[in-house]
Design an enzyme around this catalytic site. Sequence first.
Site, PDB file in Angstrom:
ATOM      1  N   ARG A 180       0.835  -1.209   0.000  1.00  0.00           N
ATOM      2  CA  ARG A 180       0.000   0.000   0.000  1.00  0.00           C
ATOM      3  C   ARG A 180       0.870   1.259   0.000  1.00  0.00           C
ATOM      4  NH1 ARG A 180      -3.623  -0.483   4.997  1.00  0.00           N
ATOM      5  NH2 ARG A 180      -1.718  -1.428   5.707  1.00  0.00           N
TER       6      ARG A 180
ATOM      7  N   ASN B 256      -6.463  -2.576   1.980  1.00  0.00           N
ATOM      8  CA  ASN B 256      -6.422  -4.028   1.991  1.00  0.00           C
ATOM      9  C   ASN B 256      -7.835  -4.582   1.894  1.00  0.00           C
ATOM     10  OD1 ASN B 256      -3.643  -4.266   2.255  1.00  0.00           O
ATOM     11  ND2 ASN B 256      -3.689  -4.424   4.473  1.00  0.00           N
TER      12      ASN B 256
END
Length: 90
Positions: free
Chosen positions: A18, A36
């Site tokens: 990320r 996520n």
Amino acid sequence: MIQLKIVVSGKVQGVGYRYYAQMKAIQFGITGWVRNLEDGGVEILASGLRESLDQFIDEIRRGNPFSTVDHVEVTEQENTETYKSFAIKY
């Protein structure tokens, strides 16, 4: 501006993916977010110019040195929201 929903599967959680996506988005002037998913994947909402999005997707497919990207699904969608930056959603 084009808006894309991108779903990435593989070893992309717990490896800094990320943060990598955020860094690349900033590099290419992309706005939106990354988060996520419960199934172990990562979802990205990315808004920007076509050329910038294409470069961003190339980097997303490559991943960072700690990740393994198995599949990237890209869907163009209606641009319903405007973002000023690129955020990591927790």
